[in-house]
Scaffold this active site. Structure first.
Site, PDB file in Angstrom:
ATOM      1  N   ASP A  95      -9.845  -8.611 -18.994  1.00  0.00           N
ATOM      2  CA  ASP A  95      -9.685  -9.991 -19.831  1.00  0.00           C
ATOM      3  C   ASP A  95      -8.289 -10.420 -20.007  1.00  0.00           C
ATOM      4  O   ASP A  95      -7.457  -9.668 -20.670  1.00  0.00           O
ATOM      5  CB  ASP A  95     -10.511  -9.631 -21.210  1.00  0.00           C
ATOM      6  CG  ASP A  95     -10.639 -11.054 -21.920  1.00  0.00           C
ATOM      7  OD1 ASP A  95     -10.127 -11.907 -21.844  1.00  0.00           O
ATOM      8  OD2 ASP A  95     -11.360 -10.827 -23.069  1.00  0.00           O
ATOM      9  N   HIS A 154       0.937  -1.306  -0.196  1.00  0.00           N
ATOM     10  CA  HIS A 154       0.079   0.064   0.143  1.00  0.00           C
ATOM     11  C   HIS A 154       0.758   1.267   0.126  1.00  0.00           C
ATOM     12  O   HIS A 154       0.267   2.372  -0.471  1.00  0.00           O
ATOM     13  CB  HIS A 154      -1.102  -0.098   1.327  1.00  0.00           C
ATOM     14  CG  HIS A 154      -2.323   0.602   0.931  1.00  0.00           C
ATOM     15  ND1 HIS A 154      -2.258   1.859  -0.218  1.00  0.00           N
ATOM     16  CD2 HIS A 154      -3.409   0.509   1.554  1.00  0.00           C
ATOM     17  CE1 HIS A 154      -3.746   2.141   0.078  1.00  0.00           C
ATOM     18  NE2 HIS A 154      -4.304   1.449   1.003  1.00  0.00           N
TER      19      HIS A 154
END
Length: 454
Positions: A396, A170
Site C-alpha cells: 500500500d 536478476h
C-alpha cells in the site's frame, strides 16, 4: 493500438543524510546463483491499483513516489549501482561484481491513454499489448547492467487506476529480494517515515560469511568478459502464437485439492502449492495430448535460503534459487492421479539437500554456465517460479491495497507458470504462458476448471 505515453524519465539517487551510507559495502562479490542469470532478461513484476482520491492524483503523487524511492534506495543501495567487470592482465579470467557507486535508478512517468483497470484485469487472458508496455527496460539482458540501471520503475497513470511496474536486474535479486524491496518502498511512501525507522527488516548484502569454506569469492570466470557480453544467441521472447492467462484458485478450492492429494496418498505431507502444481501439471499434459510414453518433466524453482549448510537469513538480498526437476511419462501421470503427481513433486523438493546444493556450487565454479533461457522447452513441459508467500497485496503506497499483480512476458516461454498470492486471503493465482490450443483445452477441461474461479 493502445498507447502508453512516456511523460518523463528521471534518475533517482540516494539521499545523502542517512548515516548508514557511511557503512555501506562498496562492492558486492557475486555468487553462482547471481552470475548464472547474466544472459536473461530483468525480473519484471508490477502491481495495479484503483485510482487514488482526486486530490492525490496529480504530479504531487509522482513526486512523492520519487522522493520515497530515493529513501528506499538508502536501504537497498546496491540497486542504485551498476555491474562492474574486472579482467586480469591477459584477459583470460573475469570477475563481475555489483559496484555500489550510487549512479542511480531510473523512474519513468507514463500515461495509458484510454486504458482502464478492467482491461488489465481481464478475467482470463492477459492483454499483453497493454501489460508489456507498463514496464521499463524491456528486452534488456542482465549483463547490460554494466551501463544500464539495476532497477527501473515505471508509474503509469490509467484512466481509473495506477500501475507500478518494476524491472530489477536478476543478477542482483531474486523474487524474495524483489518483494522485500517493494514492501520497503511502499511502507516509506505510505507512512512518510524516513528510511532509518521503517518496520521492514534490513536487507543483508554480504556474501563471504555464508559461503566461506564452500567457494572462494570473488569468482574468477575462466574466460574474457566479451564471451558473455557480446553473445547474440539469446532466446527470443514468447512467439506471437503464445498467450498468457491467469488461473485463480480460491482458498476453499486450494484446501479441497490439498485434502484430495493427501487423502489419495494417505499422508499429511503434501502442501497446498504442491497439490496445485500437480493439478496444473496433469491438466497441461492432458491439454497437449501427449503420447503415453512421452516424458513430461516439471521444473520447479526451489528457494535455497534454508537449504545451505550455512543457512541464509530471510533478509539476504541476492539470489538463492535452484531448479528441481520432477519426471514422469504422460501415461503414468494420467494413470496415477492427483495425489501421486503431488507426492512426486513433494519427494523431489524434499530430496534437495544441503550437500546437493553445495555440490552444485562447487561444480559451477569449475565449469560456469550461463543459460540464455531458464529451461529447455524441449525437455521440460512445465516450469513454475515465484511464490504465493510473497507479500504482494501488502504494498500500500498510501491509497489502498493493489487489486492485481502482473508480470511482463520477459523470460516466459510456452509452459511457464508464475505463481502469486491471490487478492483474497488464502487464494492463489497462476499466471500461465501457453500455446492458444493448450489454453483452450485447459479451459474446456472440466476436471481442471472445477477448481478455477472465473
Amino acid at each position: 493500438m493502445t498507447q502508453i505515453r512516456h511523460i518523463s524519465t528521471s534518475t533517482i539517487r540516494l539521499t545523502n543524510h542517512n548515516d548508514q551510507l557511511n557503512h555501506r559495502i562498496e562492492s558486492i562479490k557475486l555468487t553462482p546463483w547471481d552470475l548464472r542469470y547474466l544472459e536473461i532478461d530483468y525480473v519484471q513484476k508490477g502491481i495495479l491499483f484503483n485510482k487514488p482520491a482526486e486530490e492525490e492524483h496529480s504530479n504531487g503523487l509522482v513526486q512523492h513516489l520519487k522522493a520515497s524511492l530515493s529513501l528506499a534506495l538508502n536501504v537497498f543501495y546496491p540497486l542504485a549501482g551498476r555491474l562492474a567487470v574486472t579482467e586480469n592482465e591477459d584477459k583470460t579470467t573475469t570477475c563481475i561484481s555489483i559496484d555500489c557507486n550510487g549512479a542511480g535508478s531510473h523512474f519513468v512517468h507514463a500515461a495509458g491513454d484510454g486504458v482502464k483497470v478492467a482491461e488489465v484485469l481481464n478475467p482470463i487472458y492477459i492483454p499483453d499489448h497493454v501489460v508489456c508496455n507498463l514496464f521499463p527496460l524491456n528486452a534488456v539482458r542482465c549483463y547490460e547492467g554494466v551501463s544500464k540501471p539495476l532497477l527501473a520503475v515505471q508509474v503509469t497513470e490509467l484512466v481509473d487506476g495506477i500501475f507500478i511496474g518494476c524491472s530489477i536486474n536478476h543478477v542482483a535479486a531474486d523474487g524474495t529480494s524483489f518483494w522485500h524491496f517493494l514492501n520497503t518502498w511502499s511502507e516509506i511512501a505510505r507512512t512518510g517515515t524516513d528510511s532509518d525507522i521503517i518496520s521492514q527488516p534490513r536487507p543483508v548484502f554480504g556474501r563471504h560469511e555464508f559461503y566461506d569454506g564452500l567457494i572462494d569469492l570473488p569468482i574468477r570466470l575462466p574466460f574474457p568478459c566479451n564471451e558473455i557480453m557480446s553473445k547474440q544467441h539469446m532466446a527470443a521472447p514468447p512467439s506471437d502464437s503464445s498467450q498468457r492467462a491467469v488461473f485463480h484458485f480460491s482458498k476453499e478450492k486450494v484446501a479441497e485439492l490439498k485434502a484430495k492429494a493427501n487423502a489419495e496418498m494417505g499422508t499429511n505431507n503434501i502442501s497446498s502449492l504442491q497439490s496445485l502444481m500437480a493439478h496444473i501439471w496433469r491438466a497441461t499434459t492432458r491439454g497437449r495430448r501427449f503420447h503415453p510414453n512421452q516424458e513430461v518433466s516439471y521444473l520447479i524453482a526451489a528457494g535455497l535460503r534454508q537449504r545451505l549448510k550455512q543457512m541464509l537469513p530471510k533478509e539476504y538480498f541476492g539470489n538463492a534459487v535452484l531448479g528441481v526437476t520432477v519426471r514422469s511419462t504422460a501415461g503414468e501421470l494420467m494413470q496415477h492421479g492427483l495425489g501421486w503427481a503431488a507426492s512426486q513433486i513433494n519427494k523431489a523438493i524434499a530430496s534437495l539437500t544441503a550437500e546437493q546444493v553445495s555440490k552444485y556450487l562447487e561444480n559451477w565454479v569449475k565449469a560456469p554456465t550461463f543459460p540464455s533461457v531458464l529451461w529447455d522447452p524441449k525437455s521440460v513441459v512445465v516450469l513454475t517460479g515465484s511464490s504465493p508467500r510473497f507479500n504482494v497485496y501488502g504494498n500500500d503506497f498510501g491509497w489502498g491495497r493493489p487489486v492485481a499483480v502482473r508480470s511482463r512476458a520477459s523470460n516466459n516461454m510456452n509452459g511457464k507458470f508464475t505463481v502469486f498470492p491471490g487478492a483474497e486471503e488464502g487464494s492463489i493465482d497462476f499466471e500461465a504462458c501457453l500455446l492458444p490450443e493448450t489454453l483452450q483445452a485447459m479451459l474446456d477441461d472440466a476436471e481442471f476448471m472445477e477448481s478455477v474461479i472465473t
